[in-house]
Structure formats: C-alpha cells, structure tokens
Design a protein around this motif. Structure first.
Motif, PDB file in Angstrom:
ATOM      1  N   TYR A  18      -9.558   7.993  12.170  1.00  0.00           N
ATOM      2  CA  TYR A  18      -9.013   9.078  13.000  1.00  0.00           C
ATOM      3  C   TYR A  18      -7.501   8.913  13.002  1.00  0.00           C
ATOM      4  N   MET A  19      -6.808   9.969  12.627  1.00  0.00           N
ATOM      5  CA  MET A  19      -5.355   9.872  12.538  1.00  0.00           C
ATOM      6  C   MET A  19      -4.709  10.857  13.515  1.00  0.00           C
ATOM      7  N   ALA A  20      -3.935  10.304  14.442  1.00  0.00           N
ATOM      8  CA  ALA A  20      -3.298  11.150  15.461  1.00  0.00           C
ATOM      9  C   ALA A  20      -1.885  11.533  14.999  1.00  0.00           C
ATOM     10  N   PRO A  21      -1.457  12.762  15.290  1.00  0.00           N
ATOM     11  CA  PRO A  21      -0.125  13.192  14.838  1.00  0.00           C
ATOM     12  C   PRO A  21       0.986  12.611  15.712  1.00  0.00           C
ATOM     13  N   LYS A  22       1.170  11.292  15.615  1.00  0.00           N
ATOM     14  CA  LYS A  22       2.185  10.575  16.396  1.00  0.00           C
ATOM     15  C   LYS A  22       2.814   9.552  15.476  1.00  0.00           C
ATOM     16  N   LEU A  23       4.008   9.113  15.826  1.00  0.00           N
ATOM     17  CA  LEU A  23       4.625   8.004  15.096  1.00  0.00           C
ATOM     18  C   LEU A  23       4.794   6.844  16.057  1.00  0.00           C
ATOM     19  N   LEU A  24       4.397   5.666  15.660  1.00  0.00           N
ATOM     20  CA  LEU A  24       4.529   4.521  16.567  1.00  0.00           C
ATOM     21  C   LEU A  24       5.636   3.558  16.132  1.00  0.00           C
ATOM     22  N   GLY A  25       6.137   3.759  14.934  1.00  0.00           N
ATOM     23  CA  GLY A  25       7.291   2.944  14.505  1.00  0.00           C
ATOM     24  C   GLY A  25       6.896   1.604  13.896  1.00  0.00           C
ATOM     25  N   ASN A  26       7.907   0.974  13.304  1.00  0.00           N
ATOM     26  CA  ASN A  26       7.647  -0.221  12.496  1.00  0.00           C
ATOM     27  C   ASN A  26       7.272  -1.471  13.269  1.00  0.00           C
ATOM     28  N   THR A  27       7.578  -1.494  14.583  1.00  0.00           N
ATOM     29  CA  THR A  27       7.214  -2.708  15.320  1.00  0.00           C
ATOM     30  C   THR A  27       5.761  -2.655  15.790  1.00  0.00           C
ATOM     31  N   ALA A  28       5.144  -1.477  15.686  1.00  0.00           N
ATOM     32  CA  ALA A  28       3.746  -1.351  16.137  1.00  0.00           C
ATOM     33  C   ALA A  28       2.813  -2.057  15.153  1.00  0.00           C
ATOM     34  N   ARG A  29       1.558  -2.270  15.599  1.00  0.00           N
ATOM     35  CA  ARG A  29       0.616  -3.059  14.793  1.00  0.00           C
ATOM     36  C   ARG A  29      -0.041  -2.240  13.676  1.00  0.00           C
ATOM     37  N   GLY A  30      -0.294  -2.894  12.581  1.00  0.00           N
ATOM     38  CA  GLY A  30      -0.892  -2.221  11.414  1.00  0.00           C
ATOM     39  C   GLY A  30      -2.406  -2.139  11.505  1.00  0.00           C
ATOM     40  N   LEU A  31      -2.981  -1.400  10.575  1.00  0.00           N
ATOM     41  CA  LEU A  31      -4.416  -1.094  10.612  1.00  0.00           C
ATOM     42  C   LEU A  31      -5.304  -2.285  10.319  1.00  0.00           C
ATOM     43  N   CYS A  32      -4.887  -3.089   9.355  1.00  0.00           N
ATOM     44  CA  CYS A  32      -5.840  -4.105   8.949  1.00  0.00           C
ATOM     45  C   CYS A  32      -5.159  -5.286   8.274  1.00  0.00           C
ATOM     46  N   GLN A  33      -5.653  -6.479   8.588  1.00  0.00           N
ATOM     47  CA  GLN A  33      -5.051  -7.706   8.038  1.00  0.00           C
ATOM     48  C   GLN A  33      -5.685  -8.054   6.701  1.00  0.00           C
ATOM     49  N   LEU A  34      -4.857  -8.073   5.663  1.00  0.00           N
ATOM     50  CA  LEU A  34      -5.353  -8.478   4.338  1.00  0.00           C
ATOM     51  C   LEU A  34      -4.403  -9.551   3.814  1.00  0.00           C
ATOM     52  N   PRO A  35      -4.510 -10.771   4.343  1.00  0.00           N
ATOM     53  CA  PRO A  35      -3.483 -11.787   4.092  1.00  0.00           C
ATOM     54  C   PRO A  35      -3.290 -12.160   2.623  1.00  0.00           C
ATOM     55  N   GLY A  36      -4.366 -12.149   1.849  1.00  0.00           N
ATOM     56  CA  GLY A  36      -4.223 -12.611   0.466  1.00  0.00           C
ATOM     57  C   GLY A  36      -3.656 -11.551  -0.476  1.00  0.00           C
ATOM     58  N   LEU A  37      -3.295 -10.393   0.074  1.00  0.00           N
ATOM     59  CA  LEU A  37      -2.932  -9.272  -0.788  1.00  0.00           C
ATOM     60  C   LEU A  37      -1.429  -9.285  -1.106  1.00  0.00           C
ATOM     61  N   ASN A  38      -1.097  -9.545  -2.371  1.00  0.00           N
ATOM     62  CA  ASN A  38       0.331  -9.559  -2.696  1.00  0.00           C
ATOM     63  C   ASN A  38       0.668  -8.728  -3.937  1.00  0.00           C
ATOM     64  N   GLU A  39      -0.337  -8.086  -4.523  1.00  0.00           N
ATOM     65  CA  GLU A  39      -0.042  -7.225  -5.685  1.00  0.00           C
ATOM     66  C   GLU A  39      -0.677  -5.869  -5.444  1.00  0.00           C
ATOM     67  N   LEU A  40       0.051  -4.836  -5.800  1.00  0.00           N
ATOM     68  CA  LEU A  40      -0.457  -3.474  -5.608  1.00  0.00           C
ATOM     69  C   LEU A  40      -1.771  -3.270  -6.364  1.00  0.00           C
ATOM     70  N   ALA A  41      -1.871  -3.919  -7.517  1.00  0.00           N
ATOM     71  CA  ALA A  41      -3.077  -3.747  -8.338  1.00  0.00           C
ATOM     72  C   ALA A  41      -4.328  -4.240  -7.616  1.00  0.00           C
ATOM     73  N   GLY A  91       0.191   5.002  10.262  1.00  0.00           N
ATOM     74  CA  GLY A  91      -0.824   3.968  10.027  1.00  0.00           C
ATOM     75  C   GLY A  91      -0.799   2.826  11.020  1.00  0.00           C
ATOM     76  N   ARG A  92      -0.311   3.096  12.229  1.00  0.00           N
ATOM     77  CA  ARG A  92      -0.234   2.034  13.249  1.00  0.00           C
ATOM     78  C   ARG A  92      -1.350   2.220  14.275  1.00  0.00           C
ATOM     79  N   THR A  93      -1.851   1.095  14.805  1.00  0.00           N
ATOM     80  CA  THR A  93      -3.003   1.200  15.716  1.00  0.00           C
ATOM     81  C   THR A  93      -2.648   0.912  17.156  1.00  0.00           C
ATOM     82  N   ALA A  94      -1.552   0.202  17.386  1.00  0.00           N
ATOM     83  CA  ALA A  94      -1.213  -0.178  18.754  1.00  0.00           C
ATOM     84  C   ALA A  94       0.273  -0.522  18.799  1.00  0.00           C
ATOM     85  N   MET A  95       0.839  -0.449  19.988  1.00  0.00           N
ATOM     86  CA  MET A  95       2.229  -0.877  20.140  1.00  0.00           C
ATOM     87  C   MET A  95       2.271  -2.408  19.984  1.00  0.00           C
TER      88      MET A  95
END
Ligand code: AOF
Ligand code: ZN
Length: 385
Positions: free
Chosen positions: A336-359, A170-174
C-alpha cells in the motif's frame, strides 16, 4: 464446421456455470481453512436445479449441499464443481459416491485436487462409473481462489502474503518509529479483508511491543460490500503467530488478550501465567554472526503447514520482511503506497543486509495496481528470474 460450433457453445456454457460455481465457492473464503473454497452447481435441461458451497471444516462439501437441494432432479444433470470431487473418507464421506448415486450424467471441474488422498482418483472413479468428465474449465480463476490450500498440498509450505505500507519514497515510519496511519481508511479496510481470509497473521515481538496491535479481524471495519456478503457470525479469527525470540510479548499485550488463538514462536519457553489460547512453540535457533538466535523461517513455515496453515498474512517490520524475502518464502507482496513523502531519515521498507550489487536485487512482477481511496495498492510476485 457444425461440430466446432457446438463444441464452442458447450465450452461457453461450461464457463458460464463454472463462473457461477466460483462465485458460490468464494462465499466460504473467510471460513473454510484448512479446507479449500469449493462451489457446485447442478444444471438439468438448462436450469439450475441445485447449488451449494463448502462453508466450514467438518460440514458437508459443496456437492452434498447442491445434491440435497436438487433432490430427484439431480438425475441426468451436469455438475459444475470448482475442484475435483473427493473420493476419500475424511471428516465427511466421499462426494464421488454421492454424485454417482444421484445419477449425475456429466461432471465438469475447474482443477484437480492435489490432496494426495485424491489427486486424480476422484475423476478416475467418475469415469469408471460411466460419467463424462471435463477438466480445466476456468482453472486460473479456481487456482486464484485457493492459493493457500493448493500451495500447502503441492509443496508442504503455506502461501505467504507479505503486506507492507509505505510512502511515495518507500518509507514505512519516521526515524522515531512513529508509523501508525501512514495509509488511508480504505487501505486499512482492505487489510481487514486480507486478514479475514488468511489462516494466520504473522508478526514479531518487536512490532507487538512497539505498537501493541490487536491483529484481529473486525467485521465493522470490513468494506461495506463485504459486510453485505458475509454475515458477522461467520467471521473467524485467524491464528496470531508472533516471532518472539527476545520474549517481548507479555500476557498484557492485545495479541494475547483478544479472542482467538495466539502462538508465540520462541527459542526457550518461559513460565509466565499465559491464558489458555496461548501456545509457546519452541524452535531451535540458528547462530549466524549477524543474526544471533534467529529462528529458521523455512523450518517454521514447514511446521506451520503441518498444523494446516494454508495462507499466512504477514504484518511486521523491515527485519522479518527482509528475512522472508531472503529465504525465498514470499509468494506475494501487497504494497500500500500513500501519496506522502517521509524523507531520507525515515525508515526503509525492508532490511536486506547482504545486498551490495544491483544485479542481486530481488525483482518482482507486477500483477495488479488498484487505487484504494487516496492510496495505491500494488500486488507483486517475486520474479522467478
Ligand atoms: C470436495 N468438495 O466442497 C471440498 C473438498 O475432511 P473432509 O471430509 O472435509 O475432506 C477434506 C478434503 O476434501 C480437503 O483436504 C480437500 O482435499 C477436499 N475438499 N472436496 O469434493 C468440497 N471442500
Ligand atoms: Zn467432497
């Protein structure tokens, strides 16, 4: 018993010719905006005597092409039309009048036209003229062909397709921002197809200054199957709309230099020497504590619909993706999902700052999964809950 059998066979025939009309309609998919894609087939004694589709704003509607081809054979025929015929004088005269004048016996449509100028009146006028009318044949397929036009007419908002590309994790960029070519050639060709059928491509000044993308449609980059169906000269460049509140776009960027219209959405104008195809739209901003100077995306979309933008294809970063999702403006997510792993330091898909509960996590309903070369393409719609 006999009656049921013949009703079934009429329905079967109606679906057969309607699916042909839908195929014709789709030939206008790159060119008709802001008008809808419409196809028409005229059938007399089991033979197609006329067919046509709408190609471009200001040019004849599907029915007129079909009636012209059929000539006198249109009399007594059944017209299969993917959208209720128009009954108003727009850029062209009403199709209903032409169908009545030609002596068509029956009209079968897939869906009604929600354009307030029409909205059932086309079918009503046909019935008043003594023509048999059937509606609702292959309506789902017809809706799927015109999501942008239908949504704009029904709600005053464009249909928004948010495109994202990511790795398996689920990473979009290094972390450095390096991101080009995460996905394959096949996925990029597919993106060209979606761009080509959109009214506009939406991105941000941040993306433009980082990657200097052209955001154009390039016929030679379309899939070969598409090239065979749609001639190069029929391609239209969607409007390039750039959210640029920090004035990052300069007259040298490709979005400005490439042929076609470019709208810069800003909160203040500047007085640089922009080429003629560039228009600056000035929007009042909303001051949020965490989003200083953010442009209100809902008002922007209403304004874009007023400028007849049916379908907007979004290619941007995590911030705009998050903003559109938070505002409930996304109609479809195309991932589009590519069969690669970019690791935890790479950037995520989307910023949802107010999101703090799974619900509260936005949920989606999977519509389709398709393999694109080595990648996967997921089409998802927000779950209305
Ligand atoms: C039809 N057949 O093929 C299409 C229709 O300005 P005009 O004359 O092109 O009219 C545009 C409106 O007509 C458009 O907003 C939609 O409601 C309808 N489109 N109708 O009977 C067609 N393209
Ligand atoms: Zn018409």
């Amino acid at each position: 018993m006999k009656k049921t059998h013949s009703a079934d066979s009429v329905k079967c025939q109606d679906e057969f010719y309607m699916s042909y009309a839908l195929r014709l309609a789709s030939l206008g998919r790159f060119t008709t905006t802001p008008n809808p894609n419409v196809g028409c087939v005229l059938v007399r004694h089991g033979q197609v005597v006329g067919e046509g589709y709408h190609l471009r704003l200001g040019e004849p509607h599907a029915e007129i092409h079909a009636l012209q081809k059929a000539g006198r054979l249109a009399k007594g025929s059944v017209a299969y039309i993917t959208l209720e015929p128009c009954c108003h004088y727009g850029k062209t005269p009403p199709c209903v009048e032409a169908l009545i004048k030609a002596g068509v016996r029956r009209v079968v449509v897939a869906i009604e036209d929600p354009n307030p100028e029409i909205a059932g009146r086309g079918l009503y006028q046909l019935k008043q003229a003594g023509i048999e009318v059937t509606s609702g044949i292959l309506s789902t397929e017809a809706q799927d062909l015109n999501p942008g036009f239908l949504k704009r007419m029904r709600t005053g908002l464009p249909y928004i397709q948010l495109k994202m590309a990511c790795s398996l994790d689920g990473r979009t960029a290094m972390a450095s921002g390096e991101s080009q070519w995460i996905t394959s050639e096949q996925s990029r060709q597919d993106v060209q197809f979606f761009r080509a059928q959109s009214s506009a491509i939406l991105s941000t000044g941040v993306t433009v200054s980082a990657d200097n993308p052209a955001l154009t449609v390039r016929w030679e980059s379309l899939p070969k199957k598409t090239q065979a169906l749609y001639p190069q000269e029929s391609l239209r460049q969607p409007v390039r709309i750039i959210l640029d509140r920090h004035h990052k776009v300069t007259p040298q960027h490709q979005v400005v230099q490439q042929p076609g219209t470019c709208w810069l959405i800003r909160t203040k104008t500047d007085h640089q020497d922009w080429p003629n195809q560039v228009e600056q739209w000035i929007f009042s901003s909303i001051q949020w504590p965490d989003k200083k100077n953010a442009i209100d995306l809902g008002s922007l979309m209403t304004a874009l619909a007023k400028r007849e933008m049916n379908l907007i294809w979004v290619e941007a970063g995590a911030e705009l993706a998050g903003g559109l999702l938070e505002a409930g403006l996304v109609d479809e997510l195309i991932l589009y999902m590519a069969p690669k792993l970019l690791g935890n330091t790479a950037r995520g898909l989307c910023q949802l700052p107010g999101l703090n509960e799974l619900a509260k996590a936005p949920e989606f309903v999977l519509q389709e999964v398709k393999q694109m070369g080595p990648d996967l393409r997921l089409r998802l719609k927000p779950d209305p809950g």
